[in-house]
Scaffold this motif. Structure first.
Motif, PDB file in Angstrom:
ATOM      1  N   ARG A 192       2.915 -10.493  -3.674  1.00 18.89           N
ATOM      2  CA  ARG A 192       3.244  -9.326  -2.850  1.00 18.89           C
ATOM      3  C   ARG A 192       2.486  -9.333  -1.531  1.00 18.89           C
ATOM      4  NH1 ARG A 192       3.696  -7.716  -8.139  1.00 18.89           N
ATOM      5  NH2 ARG A 192       5.668  -6.668  -8.657  1.00 18.89           N
ATOM      6  N   LEU A 197       6.885 -10.987   0.847  1.00 17.34           N
ATOM      7  CA  LEU A 197       7.776  -9.826   0.802  1.00 17.34           C
ATOM      8  C   LEU A 197       8.762  -9.837   1.968  1.00 17.34           C
ATOM      9  CD1 LEU A 197       5.427  -6.875  -0.263  1.00 17.34           C
ATOM     10  CD2 LEU A 197       6.992  -8.214  -1.683  1.00 17.34           C
ATOM     11  N   GLY A 201      12.554 -10.260   1.226  1.00 16.97           N
ATOM     12  CA  GLY A 201      13.273  -9.043   1.596  1.00 16.97           C
ATOM     13  C   GLY A 201      14.468  -9.328   2.489  1.00 16.97           C
ATOM     14  N   ILE A 270       5.829  -2.485   1.758  1.00 16.32           N
ATOM     15  CA  ILE A 270       6.174  -2.493   0.334  1.00 16.32           C
ATOM     16  C   ILE A 270       7.367  -1.574   0.078  1.00 16.32           C
ATOM     17  CG2 ILE A 270       5.374  -1.849  -1.974  1.00 16.32           C
ATOM     18  CD1 ILE A 270       2.559  -2.673  -1.123  1.00 16.32           C
ATOM     19  N   PHE A 273      10.583  -3.196   1.346  1.00 15.48           N
ATOM     20  CA  PHE A 273      11.040  -4.212   0.404  1.00 15.48           C
ATOM     21  C   PHE A 273      11.662  -3.562  -0.827  1.00 15.48           C
ATOM     22  CE2 PHE A 273      10.476  -6.902  -3.298  1.00 15.48           C
ATOM     23  CZ  PHE A 273      10.954  -8.124  -2.853  1.00 15.48           C
ATOM     24  N   GLN A 274      11.007  -2.521  -1.357  1.00 16.74           N
ATOM     25  CA  GLN A 274      11.541  -1.872  -2.554  1.00 16.74           C
ATOM     26  C   GLN A 274      12.860  -1.185  -2.279  1.00 16.74           C
ATOM     27  OE1 GLN A 274       9.828  -1.984  -5.878  1.00 16.74           O
ATOM     28  NE2 GLN A 274      12.041  -1.868  -5.930  1.00 16.74           N
ATOM     29  N   GLY A 285       8.773  -4.522  -5.700  1.00 12.51           N
ATOM     30  CA  GLY A 285       7.774  -4.559  -4.637  1.00 12.51           C
ATOM     31  C   GLY A 285       6.581  -3.693  -4.983  1.00 12.51           C
TER      32      GLY A 285
END
Length: 450
Positions: A192, A197, A201, A270, A273-274, A285
């Motif tokens: 991560r 990421l 992503g 993060i 990405f999530q 993420g």
């Protein structure tokens, strides 16, 4: 006539359904072979579940790939992911052309359904271009990940190369399978760090745009315009990514959230990405995804249910269905008799399809949740999350998949299968076509709505 009817080729949607079923059992057989597994190999239900999840590019799994599969098994899994991502009809057409076979009209129509295209024109040329584009994007992603991961002391040179190729394909195909879970030194799964990421992503984001949109973007320098589908898709995708990013940022940044200790810029990356991964990729993420806040859990379910763009690597009701319903609602609120967007009127048939997809999808999801609840001792939120993740071919999990009994595994497999092919494809495939047009029109009458 009876002989002619027997020799009549299968309808394209039915060919897609049967083709995917055949590949599921072939993939399950290959994963079931002793050479594919470690410590005695996989059981048949584990092999079938894994093959179904890979071909539907979902990522839900009852096994840990890196510890339960041999190197041969990992490569079989990778081939299944790639086949499910680009579409087995694309691979079939390329193989037929390589051996000098002509592509029949039925195959062209099936390919049109597989790619989600509006017109079968120049389908073979488009197929070659699609496959070349997919391989190019995945290769670039694999190279960048390899150059980054080879400097990681926890991975040797061979692992860095294998992991880079596997995760580039898994990310672009929005599959969600990873090899880091179970690897020593990676207790939280995928790396991560910011670079990992960012690359994964963008691979997920591009794979979720859909083939028509990617084609429009590549040809923009020559056409200088986007189609209505591309404009709508880019608008909806951008909106969902921003809403998801901000939603996770505030929900997980408050006291009790999983990202409360992260610096603001790091937390933003993060959450971005999530938000991208949530709609169908299934990579977590957020490190402790099983302990996210209730607000984030609800947001994840909504994003997963909407899913990716039509003719993309993902599932869900698709951004096209969501956009059509929102455009119809907004047009109705403005007092318009037709759904309008961007100086265009959406066809009535499009709106009916959107309504049908939403209705059938809700019925499938609710039925599956009910079946899980009556056969497992599990809470409503965990069952709902797992079923929607399967339907959206996402792969995010709160840990329920590994606890499912055999019946629950078949329920999830059925939902993954449905989510990958789409509601309309399956309904058309199993529906009985009428041989004659509807000749009778009944008097019109209204019913109360709302």
């Amino acid at each position: 006539m009876p002989l002619a009817n027997q020799l009549r080729p299968l309808p394209p949607p039915l060919r897609l359904v049967l083709g995917l079923v055949a590949l599921m059992f072939i993939g399950a057989f290959l994963l079931w072979l002793p050479i594919s597994g470690q410590n005695g190999g996989l059981t048949w239900n584990e092999a079938l579940f894994t093959a179904t999840s890979a071909l539907t590019v979902t990522g839900l799994s009852t096994i840990t790939p890196i510890t339960d599969l041999s190197l041969f098994g990992v490569w079989i899994l990778l081939i299944l992911i790639q086949s499910g991502g680009v579409g087995f009809m694309v691979i079939a057409v390329v193989v037929l052309r390589l051996i000098g076979r002509r592509i029949s009209l039925t195959d062209r129509l099936a390919l049109q359904d597989s790619l989600g295209l509006l017109s079968p024109g120049a389908i073979v040329t488009l197929t070659r271009n699609v496959l070349a584009m997919v391989l190019l994007i995945e290769t670039l992603g694999a190279i960048l990940l390899y150059l980054h991961w080879r400097t990681d002391p926890r991975l040797n040179e061979g692992q860095a190369l294998l992991y880079a190729v596997f995760h580039a394909v898994s990310a672009f195909c929005n599959a969600g399978f990873d090899l880091f879970s179970g690897t020593p030194g990676y207790p939280e799964g995928i790396p991560r760090d910011n670079f990992s990421l960012a690359i994964m992503g963008w691979l997920i984001f591009i794979g979720g745009l859909g083939i028509p949109v990617i084609g429009d973007l590549l040809l923009f320098w020559r056409q200088r315009r986007f189609s209505l589908h591309t404009r709508i898709t880019l608008t909806v995708v951008s909106f969902l990514v921003v809403v998801g990013t901000l939603g996770f940022f505030f929900a997980e940044g408050q006291p009790g959230g999983t990202l409360v200790d992260e610096p603001p810029l790091r937390r933003l990356l993060i959450c971005f990405f999530q938000s991208v991964s949530a709609r169908t990729a299934g990579f977590a993420g957020i490190p402790d995804i099983a302990h996210i806040t209730d607000a984030s859990e609800l947001l994840l379910i909504v994003l997963m249910f909407i899913g990716c763009a039509p003719a993309s690597m993902g599932g869900g009701i698709t951004t096209g269905t969501f956009a059509a319903l929102m455009i119809s609602l907004w047009s109705y609120a403005r007092g318009l008799s037709e759904a309008q967007f961007g100086g265009r009127t959406l066809a009535v048939g499009t709106m009916r399809k959107a309504g049908a997809v939403l209705t059938v999808s809700l019925l499938v999801v609710i039925t599956a949740i009910w079946l899980i609840l009556i056969t497992h001792d599990v809470s409503l939120d965990r069952a709902s999350f797992e079923v929607v993740s399967a339907f959206a071919t996402c792969g995010l999990s709160l840990g329920l998949t590994s606890e499912l009994n055999l019946f629950g595994q078949f329920v999830i497999m059925g939902v993954m299968f449905w989510g990958r092919l789409g509601a309309l494809t399956i309904v058309i495939a199993i529906a009985r076509r009428q041989s004659q047009a509807q000749m009778i029109r009944y008097p019109e009458e209204q019913i109360l709505i709302g």
